[in-house]
Design an enzyme around this catalytic site. Structure first.
Site, PDB file in Angstrom:
ATOM      1  N   VAL A  18       0.673  -1.386   0.105  1.00 54.76           N
ATOM      2  CA  VAL A  18      -0.130   0.006  -0.089  1.00 54.76           C
ATOM      3  C   VAL A  18       0.969   1.230  -0.041  1.00 54.76           C
ATOM      4  O   VAL A  18       0.718   2.271  -0.626  1.00 54.76           O
ATOM      5  CB  VAL A  18      -0.754   0.110   1.205  1.00 54.76           C
ATOM      6  CG1 VAL A  18      -1.895   1.286   1.058  1.00 54.76           C
ATOM      7  CG2 VAL A  18      -1.946  -1.231   1.141  1.00 54.76           C
ATOM      8  N   VAL A  37      11.394   4.234   5.928  1.00 54.24           N
ATOM      9  CA  VAL A  37      11.721   3.145   5.531  1.00 54.24           C
ATOM     10  C   VAL A  37      12.727   2.383   6.532  1.00 54.24           C
ATOM     11  O   VAL A  37      13.363   3.128   7.415  1.00 54.24           O
ATOM     12  CB  VAL A  37      12.703   2.823   4.140  1.00 54.24           C
ATOM     13  CG1 VAL A  37      11.663   3.606   3.096  1.00 54.24           C
ATOM     14  CG2 VAL A  37      13.847   4.058   4.524  1.00 54.24           C
ATOM     15  N   ARG A  74       2.524  -5.099  12.352  1.00 54.37           N
ATOM     16  CA  ARG A  74       3.158  -6.374  12.315  1.00 54.37           C
ATOM     17  C   ARG A  74       1.878  -7.244  11.994  1.00 54.37           C
ATOM     18  O   ARG A  74       0.679  -7.178  12.759  1.00 54.37           O
ATOM     19  CB  ARG A  74       3.530  -6.864  13.628  1.00 54.37           C
ATOM     20  CG  ARG A  74       3.851  -8.419  13.756  1.00 54.37           C
ATOM     21  CD  ARG A  74       4.818  -8.802  14.885  1.00 54.37           C
ATOM     22  NE  ARG A  74       6.061  -8.273  14.498  1.00 54.37           N
ATOM     23  CZ  ARG A  74       7.022  -8.125  15.606  1.00 54.37           C
ATOM     24  NH1 ARG A  74       6.803  -8.415  16.937  1.00 54.37           N
ATOM     25  NH2 ARG A  74       8.322  -7.954  15.353  1.00 54.37           N
ATOM     26  N   TYR A 141      -3.656 -10.029  16.563  1.00 57.21           N
ATOM     27  CA  TYR A 141      -3.399  -8.812  15.489  1.00 57.21           C
ATOM     28  C   TYR A 141      -4.884  -7.727  15.835  1.00 57.21           C
ATOM     29  O   TYR A 141      -4.397  -6.241  15.915  1.00 57.21           O
ATOM     30  CB  TYR A 141      -3.478  -9.443  14.155  1.00 57.21           C
ATOM     31  CG  TYR A 141      -3.557  -8.455  13.025  1.00 57.21           C
ATOM     32  CD1 TYR A 141      -2.334  -7.336  12.989  1.00 57.21           C
ATOM     33  CD2 TYR A 141      -4.695  -7.981  12.293  1.00 57.21           C
ATOM     34  CE1 TYR A 141      -2.529  -6.526  11.971  1.00 57.21           C
ATOM     35  CE2 TYR A 141      -4.639  -7.192  11.533  1.00 57.21           C
ATOM     36  CZ  TYR A 141      -3.694  -6.187  11.126  1.00 57.21           C
ATOM     37  OH  TYR A 141      -3.537  -5.381  10.171  1.00 57.21           O
ATOM     38  N   GLY A 190      -5.853 -23.603 -13.979  1.00 58.06           N
ATOM     39  CA  GLY A 190      -7.144 -24.608 -14.070  1.00 58.06           C
ATOM     40  C   GLY A 190      -7.451 -25.671 -13.134  1.00 58.06           C
ATOM     41  O   GLY A 190      -8.035 -26.470 -13.252  1.00 58.06           O
TER      42      GLY A 190
END
Length: 314
Positions: A18, A37, A74, A141, A190
Site C-alpha cells: 500500500v 523505511v 506487524r 492482531y 485451471g
C-alpha cells in the site's frame, strides 16, 4: 486541515504494497512526502528509521510535518518467536504506534491517519459491519489494532491531534501477495476449486480505491476525529469472486459444489480451520459513512480493480 495541496506527509511502511502506491498518489496531487523505511530503498526524501519500536526516536522525521499516515504494522507473528504472540503484536501495532502518536503531537503535527483493520469490528457476521458497532476483535492482531485506536483517541483528547482511523477489509491490486495471489495462480492453472457451494458476502478493497480514500482523509477537514470503514462498494460471495477473477484472466472458473460442512471438517483435520472459515464466512462492510461525510466514491469498480491486478501479475 486544508483541502489544498502541498501538505507535508510522513508515510510509514512506504515501501510496502500500500505504501508505494500511496506515496505515488500523494505526490501526484502535490503533497510533499517523507517516506519512512527500515533500510535504504532509493525513495526520494526517505528517512531510514530501522526497526520501528516503542522507543523509536521520530524527531528528525517529524520536523515540519503536517500529517502522519501510519501504515506500518506487524501482520504476521514472527516465525520462531518464543514470545507470547499477543505481546509481539502489541509491541509494534500498539506501543510503537502510540509512541509515534505522542511524538507527532509534541512535534506539532496536525493530523494522524491510522490504518487499522476491519477485524476490529469482528469476523464472520452475516450482517454488514458499520462504524457504530461495538468493537469485537478476536485475534491478537485485531486486538493490538483496537488497543492502538483507543490510545490514539486518548492522545487526541489530551493534545488536540486530529486522529482519523480507517478500517479496510482485504486489499487487492497490482503486486498483491498471500492468499489472493495463490487464488489467482490456482485459477490460472485451471485447478478445480471446491468452493462452489458457498453462499457468503465478502467486501474487498482495491488498492487504487484505498489510496484515494487515504488521500481524502489527509486533505478533508471533516475527516478529523472520524473512524471510517472502506470497501469497493459491493460484496461478493467466494464463488462470485472466483468467477470475476477468472473472467479478468480469460480463464474458466472450475468450481466444485462441496458442502460447507465438509470443507469445515477437512479444514479441521488439516489444521486449516481459520483459513476455511475465512473462505466460507461473511465479512460485509457498509462504507456509507465516508461517502456521506466526505463525499467519497471509489474511483474504480471491482471489475476494473481485478483487471488491473490480473494484468500486473502476468
Amino acid at each position: 486541515m486544508s483541502d489544498l495541496p502541498n501538505v507535508r506527509v510522513l508515510v510509514t511502511g512506504a515501501t510496502g504494497f500500500v505504501g508505494r502506491a500511496l506515496c505515488e498518489r500523494l505526490t501526484a496531487v502535490g503533497h510533499k512526502i517523507i517516506p519512512i523505511v527500515r533500510r535504504r530503498s532509493g525513495l526520494l526524501n526517505e528517512v531510514v528509521i530501522g526497526e520501528m519500536g516503542p522507543s523509536t526516536d521520530w524527531s528528525t522525521a517529524l520536523a515540519g510535518c503536517d500529517v502522519v499516515v501510519h501504515l506500518a504494522a506487524r501482520v504476521h507473528k514472527m516465525k520462531g518467536s518464543v514470545h507470547d504472540p499477543r505481546m509481539s503484536y502489541r509491541e509494534i501495532n500498539t506501543e510503537a504506534t502510540l509512541n509515534l502518536g505522542h511524538q507527532a503531537a509534541k512535534a506539532g503535527v496536525k493530523r494522524f491517519v491510522f490504518i487499522s483493520t476491519i477485524k476490529v469490528n469482528g469476523e464472520g457476521r452475516d450482517t454488514a459491519y458499520r462504524e457504530t458497532d461495538v468493537p469485537a476483535p478476536e485475534d491478537a492482531y485485531a486486538i493490538s489494532k483496537w488497543e492502538a485506536e483507543q490510545g490514539l483517541r486518548r492522545i487526541a483528547r489530551e493534545t488536540g491531534l486530529e486522529v482519523v482511523i480507517l478500517r479496510p477489509p482485504l486489499v487487492y491490486g497490482p503486486g498483491v501477495k498471500a492468499n489472493f495471489l495463490r487464488l489467482m495462480k490456482a485459477i490460472q492453472r485451471g485447478w478445480p476449486l471446491p468452493l462452489g457451494a458457498i453462499h457468503n458476502r465478502r467486501s474487498l478493497l482495491y488498492l487504487g480505491n484505498f489510496v484515494d480514500a487515504i488521500r481524502l482523509c489527509v486533505e478533508h477537514p471533516a475527516a478529523a476525529g472520524q473512524t471510517f470503514l472502506l470497501d469497493d462498494g459491493q460484496a461478493v460471495s467466494t464463488p462470485e469472486l472466483i468467477r470475476a477473477v477468472a473472467r479478468a484472466m480469460g480463464r474458466p472458473a472450475r468450481l466444485l459444489a462441496v458442502p460447507v460442512g465438509v470443507l469445515a471438517f477437512m479444514g479441521t483435520l488439516l489444521g486449516k480451520r481459520a483459513a476455511v472459515a475465512r473462505l466460507t464466512g461473511s465479512l460485509h462492510v457498509d462504507s456509507a459513512a465516508i461517502r456521506s461525510r466526505l463525499g467519497w466514491m471509489p474511483p474504480y469498480s471491482m471489475e476494473a480493480g481485478l483487471a488491473a491486478t490480473v494484468a500486473a501479475a502476468k
